[in-house]
Structures are given as C-alpha cells and as structure tokens.
Design a protein around this motif. Structure first.
Motif, PDB file in Angstrom:
ATOM      1  N   TRP A 101      85.291  38.335 -10.965  1.00 28.69           N
ATOM      2  CA  TRP A 101      83.964  38.279 -11.576  1.00 28.69           C
ATOM      3  C   TRP A 101      83.003  39.342 -11.040  1.00 28.69           C
ATOM      4  O   TRP A 101      82.103  39.775 -11.749  1.00 28.69           O
ATOM      5  CB  TRP A 101      83.370  36.893 -11.386  1.00 28.69           C
ATOM      6  N   ASP A 102      83.201  39.790  -9.777  1.00 29.96           N
ATOM      7  CA  ASP A 102      82.315  40.811  -9.224  1.00 29.96           C
ATOM      8  C   ASP A 102      82.974  42.185  -9.166  1.00 29.96           C
ATOM      9  O   ASP A 102      82.528  43.067  -8.440  1.00 29.96           O
ATOM     10  CB  ASP A 102      81.827  40.407  -7.842  1.00 29.96           C
ATOM     11  N   PRO A 222      85.299  32.965 -10.736  1.00 30.54           N
ATOM     12  CA  PRO A 222      84.588  32.895  -9.453  1.00 30.54           C
ATOM     13  C   PRO A 222      84.867  31.559  -8.778  1.00 30.54           C
ATOM     14  O   PRO A 222      85.056  30.542  -9.451  1.00 30.54           O
ATOM     15  CB  PRO A 222      83.119  33.013  -9.861  1.00 30.54           C
ATOM     16  N   LEU A 257      74.572  26.453  -7.691  1.00 28.41           N
ATOM     17  CA  LEU A 257      75.925  26.958  -7.509  1.00 28.41           C
ATOM     18  C   LEU A 257      76.607  26.134  -6.423  1.00 28.41           C
ATOM     19  O   LEU A 257      76.033  25.903  -5.360  1.00 28.41           O
ATOM     20  CB  LEU A 257      75.904  28.428  -7.110  1.00 28.41           C
ATOM     21  N   GLU A 266      79.836  33.030  -1.016  1.00 30.35           N
ATOM     22  CA  GLU A 266      79.673  33.854  -2.214  1.00 30.35           C
ATOM     23  C   GLU A 266      78.195  34.171  -2.387  1.00 30.35           C
ATOM     24  O   GLU A 266      77.346  33.273  -2.352  1.00 30.35           O
ATOM     25  CB  GLU A 266      80.198  33.111  -3.452  1.00 30.35           C
ATOM     26  N   VAL A 268      75.370  35.467  -4.851  1.00 30.26           N
ATOM     27  CA  VAL A 268      75.116  35.606  -6.288  1.00 30.26           C
ATOM     28  C   VAL A 268      73.653  35.950  -6.488  1.00 30.26           C
ATOM     29  O   VAL A 268      72.769  35.248  -5.984  1.00 30.26           O
ATOM     30  CB  VAL A 268      75.462  34.305  -7.049  1.00 30.26           C
ATOM     31  N   ALA A 272      72.854  38.404 -12.365  1.00 28.23           N
ATOM     32  CA  ALA A 272      74.090  38.054 -13.063  1.00 28.23           C
ATOM     33  C   ALA A 272      73.804  37.254 -14.330  1.00 28.23           C
ATOM     34  O   ALA A 272      74.714  37.018 -15.131  1.00 28.23           O
ATOM     35  CB  ALA A 272      75.015  37.256 -12.148  1.00 28.23           C
ATOM     36  N   ASP A 325      79.885  38.608 -15.785  1.00 33.14           N
ATOM     37  CA  ASP A 325      80.552  39.209 -14.633  1.00 33.14           C
ATOM     38  C   ASP A 325      80.041  40.632 -14.434  1.00 33.14           C
ATOM     39  O   ASP A 325      79.212  41.131 -15.210  1.00 33.14           O
ATOM     40  CB  ASP A 325      82.075  39.155 -14.784  1.00 33.14           C
TER      41      ASP A 325
END
Length: 337
Positions: A101-102, A222, A257, A266, A268, A272, A325
């Motif tokens: 995803w990243d 993710p 999240l 993670e 974020v 995004a 993503d």
C-alpha cells in the motif's frame, strides 16, 4: 700376444662389432622389458583400486529422494526440510494491481498467503530462504522468483523457525499472472520440488466501507483496519482553521486505524485520504498550515489503535471518502452525504 682375462669377450675380428656396441645392444632389450613390467604393475594396481572403488560405491545405498507432494488451498501439508518437519498451509492467492500500500512504483503482483509451522522438536533452527520459492505462471512466461521488496507485510521471504514456532505472512511474485504453480525447492539443486500448489488468484478490488464498521483494505494489503467514525461539514471556526474555506465549507472525517497483526508500527498520514464529489475530481486534504490538528497523522503500534482526522476544503454535497495507496489506487470508499 696379449690375451684378455677369463670371461672377457674375444678381440674383434675383421668385420665384427666393437665390444661396447655389443654390450649396449645386449642391454637394450632388458631396459625395455623393465619399463613394460613397471607399466603392467601400475595397470594392475589401477584395476585393483578401481575395483575396490566400485565395490564400495555399490555397497553405499542410494539417497532417497521424495516425490513432490501436491498441496491444496487451506489443507496443511507436512514435508521434511533441512532436517526439520514443516507444516505448510496456503490460505489463498490474490492478484494485486501493484505493490504494498505504501509502494509507489510496484508493478502487478501475485500475493500468496501462507502459514509455516515447525512441528518437530529439533534443537537447531531451520531457515527457509526466499530462493527456495518459485512461481511458474500458467501462461508459459517462465518461473518468477520471490519479490523481496514488494512492500507487503508480514513477508515470508526469509523465515527462521525453532521447534514449535510458526510464521504467517505473504510470498509476493512480481507478475500479472493470475494462475500458476507455486513450488518449494528440494534439499539439493537437482532434486524435484518438495511440494507444489496449483493456484488461481482472486483479483484484489476496492472495499466498500460502512460508517462505524472496521474494514480491511485488500488492494495493497496494509496491516491495519480502518473505521470511519464520523463525517461532518464545518466552517472556519468549526475546524479552527487559519483561513476560511475557498469552497465555502470544510468536510471533516474522523477515523480510527487498528493494527491487524503487523510486526511494527505503521505511520499513516491524512494525505492518504481524498474526497471525491459526485461527478467531480478528487480533492486532497488541506495543507498543514490551513488547519492545525494533532490527528493529521497516525502511528499504529502492533496490537494498538490510533485516531486520524482528514479535513477537505470542499463544497457541501454528496460524494465519497477514499483511502488510496501510494500509487493512487482506491483501497476503501465510504459514501458521504
């Protein structure tokens, strides 16, 4: 009148051979016979040694090479691997449009989900390197090696297990193929595979989110779930903005999240997320110097949760909030009214 001593060859007569030449001639055949005898001895020794080698070789039993096991999805299969017993369970295959995803640059990837259990009680650790895995697409394009920088987590590209330990994660193969054969190599380079699976991958697609319910993105996979907890339209004062919205209003989306089994934290960022008005183009979050918020990014620790807020300068109206993503592909979409 001189006479040679007893045993000395008689003096040469007319036309006879000189004594030295005659002696050399007599020694010649003897030297040749000696050389031949030496060669014969070496030959006999060589034949004896070869016979002993063949006898020993015949006495050693051939190494047993197991046949390739056939694996199926969701059915565990146990194999002997490097003096250990491993139980392998493939739980599915997914065709991804890109990398993790990243990952901004990832190309189409076939993702295999698997659990590896060490079921013997050996004292030494066993290591399963990425080079022992291969995937051969059914379209005949040739074997594909594991992608060790795919961005999908947790990955199984290099697994080390002690007795009783297990690992769950993904094997990623950079290929647009949606079907083919996954193989785990044998102990030696010329051995057949220990086990093989015929796989058909399901294409990953955007997920439709529902307000208040956690959702696991499929595209990019993710290692966290996302819950849209609320959406609201607000003015400048409502979001404590440094300037009024150019569109006349702000859309504020609050989300949570939650870790879904990742090994590390993670990070974020609210960037995004985008808001897509019905029939319009995607709108990014406002710049950091427009709205001051401590929740514009989230750090999700393993087993934990974190809030995040996304604010958009958007005119009031229906549309969709999207999580995308790094390659710009929509992962989750929530309706907004």
């Amino acid at each position: 009148g001189w006479q040679p001593p007893a045993g000395w060859p008689p003096p040469p007569g007319p036309g006879s051979e000189p004594p030295v030449a005659a002696a050399r001639r007599r020694r010649g055949p003897g030297a040749g016979c000696g050389l031949i005898a030496v060669l014969v001895i070496f030959g006999v020794v060589g034949l004896v040694a070869f016979g002993i080698f063949r006898a020993v070789q015949t006495a050693i039993p051939d190494r047993a090479v197991p046949d390739t096991r056939t694996g199926t999805v969701d059915a565990p299969v146990t194999v002997a691997y490097d003096d250990a017993q491993l139980r392998l369970t493939v739980t599915g295959a997914q065709a991804q449009p890109g990398g993790g995803w990243d990952d901004e640059t990832g190309r189409p990837t076939l993702l295999v989900a698997m659990t590896i259990d060490r079921v013997d009680d050996g004292s030494a650790q066993v290591h399963v390197p990425f080079i022992d895995w291969s995937f051969t697409p059914s379209d005949g394009t040739g074997p594909v090696d594991v992608d060790i920088v795919s961005g999908f987590e947790p990955d199984l590209t290099s697994v080390t297990l002690g007795a009783g330990e297990s690992a769950t994660g993904f094997l990623a193969f950079e290929t647009p193929a949606t079907g083919g054969r996954l193989e785990l190599a044998g102990d030696r380079y010329d051995d057949p595979p220990l086990v093989a699976w015929e796989l058909a991958a399901t294409p990953a697609a955007p997920v439709a989110g529902v307000l208040g319910e956690p959702v696991q993105p499929q595209i990019g996979r993710p290692p966290f779930t996302v819950t849209l907890t609320s959406t609201a339209w607000a003015d400048q004062a409502g979001v404590d903005a440094w300037q009024p919205p150019a569109s006349g209003s702000f859309l504020v989306a609050d989300l949570t999240l939650t870790s879904a089994g990742g090994d590390g934290s993670e990070w974020v960022d609210s960037s995004a997320f985008v808001f897509v008005p019905t029939g319009g183009a995607a709108i990014p979050v406002v710049a950091a110097d427009v709205v001051s918020s401590a929740e514009s990014f989230a750090a999700v620790p393993p087993g934990g949760s974190a809030p995040i807020r996304a604010v958009f300068d958007a005119a009031t109206g229906p549309g969709a909030l999207e999580l995308r993503d790094a390659g710009g592909r929509t992962m989750v979409s929530w309706p907004v009214s």
